[in-house]
Design an enzyme around this catalytic site. Structure first.
Site, PDB file in Angstrom:
ATOM      1  N   HIS A 110      -2.506   7.694   6.873  1.00 50.47           N
ATOM      2  CA  HIS A 110      -1.541   8.608   6.242  1.00 50.47           C
ATOM      3  C   HIS A 110      -2.223   9.897   5.777  1.00 50.47           C
ATOM      4  O   HIS A 110      -1.627  10.979   5.824  1.00 50.47           O
ATOM      5  CB  HIS A 110      -0.887   7.936   5.019  1.00 50.47           C
ATOM      6  CG  HIS A 110       0.225   6.988   5.350  1.00 50.47           C
ATOM      7  ND1 HIS A 110       1.396   7.385   5.948  1.00 50.47           N
ATOM      8  CD2 HIS A 110       0.357   5.653   5.126  1.00 50.47           C
ATOM      9  CE1 HIS A 110       2.204   6.331   6.088  1.00 50.47           C
ATOM     10  NE2 HIS A 110       1.586   5.264   5.607  1.00 50.47           N
ATOM     11  N   GLN A 155       2.935  10.063   0.967  1.00 47.11           N
ATOM     12  CA  GLN A 155       4.250   9.413   1.111  1.00 47.11           C
ATOM     13  C   GLN A 155       5.178   9.730  -0.061  1.00 47.11           C
ATOM     14  O   GLN A 155       6.387   9.529   0.038  1.00 47.11           O
ATOM     15  CB  GLN A 155       4.086   7.890   1.235  1.00 47.11           C
ATOM     16  CG  GLN A 155       3.443   7.446   2.540  1.00 47.11           C
ATOM     17  CD  GLN A 155       3.284   5.940   2.576  1.00 47.11           C
ATOM     18  OE1 GLN A 155       2.306   5.407   2.072  1.00 47.11           O
ATOM     19  NE2 GLN A 155       4.248   5.241   3.147  1.00 47.11           N
ATOM     20  N   CYS A 195       5.769  -0.124   7.011  1.00 43.90           N
ATOM     21  CA  CYS A 195       5.407   1.057   6.218  1.00 43.90           C
ATOM     22  C   CYS A 195       6.615   1.444   5.377  1.00 43.90           C
ATOM     23  O   CYS A 195       7.742   1.429   5.883  1.00 43.90           O
ATOM     24  CB  CYS A 195       5.035   2.199   7.156  1.00 43.90           C
ATOM     25  SG  CYS A 195       4.554   3.712   6.304  1.00 43.90           S
ATOM     26  N   GLY A 223       0.825  -1.195   0.000  1.00 45.25           N
ATOM     27  CA  GLY A 223       0.000   0.000   0.000  1.00 45.25           C
ATOM     28  C   GLY A 223       0.862   1.248   0.000  1.00 45.25           C
ATOM     29  O   GLY A 223       2.013   1.218   0.466  1.00 45.25           O
TER      30      GLY A 223
HETATM   31 NI    NI Z   1       2.473   3.350   5.578  1.00 46.65          NI
END
Ligand code: NI
Length: 173
Positions: free
Chosen positions: A143, A51, A97, A46
């Site tokens: 996020h 990000q 992550c 994901g």
């Molecule tokens: Ni993440």
């Protein structure tokens, strides 16, 4: 398509609240394609737009091949997601992550969720999710609100991980 650099914590951009996508345009679809390429290359299951430094409520995921029996094998792009229901039952998964490389921790979240979102055609979709898919969607949606999985664990463990990440960044620069 292009690989995009993934922001590593701690970084103020990862604490930003992402903004709704006003319209699903070709530019958005291009960003999604780049995000899929970046996610698969990492590899990860994901990725949220913030990000890669884009402050939009948009995420991509594909949990297939990670023990998710019977789930749709298609990669999923989820725009402007809203959770409409969560189960009382919880699930615990060891989460990682791409913005917290090499660190993992058990996180408790609702086991099942329902959500609505826009697809790449700008159409509203409804989805019920459980298992890893439910956890992954909730992780990526965090996020969009400036939260990381380490915000769900003890301050002691969170600070330990963040200190190590700072050390890794110093060594890399
Ligand atoms: Ni993440």
């Amino acid at each position: 398509m292009a690989l995009l650099p993934v922001i590593v914590a701690p970084d103020p951009r990862l604490k930003m609240i992402s903004k709704p996508v006003a319209e699903v345009t070709d530019e958005i679809r291009e960003l999604v394609a780049d995000m899929f390429e970046t996610m698969y290359d990492a590899p990860g299951i994901g990725l949220a737009a913030i990000q890669v430094g884009v402050q939009k409520r948009l995420l991509v995921l594909d949990v297939v091949g990670k023990g998710q029996e019977g789930e749709d094998p298609e990669p999923m792009a989820i725009i402007n997601p809203e959770i409409t229901w969560v189960s009382d039952d919880d699930n615990v998964y060891e989460e990682g992550c791409l913005s917290i490389p090499s660190h993992y921790a058990d996180v408790v979240r609702p086991a099942e969720i329902k959500l609505s979102y826009l697809d790449l055609d700008g159409e509203t979709q409804e989805l019920s999710a459980d298992g890893l898919l439910a956890t992954c969607i909730q992780h990526e949606m965090d996020h969009l609100d400036g939260l990381l999985f380490v915000d769900h664990i003890s301050a002691l463990k969170r600070n330990m991980i963040l200190r190590k990440l700072i050390k890794q960044k110093k060594m890399a620069s």
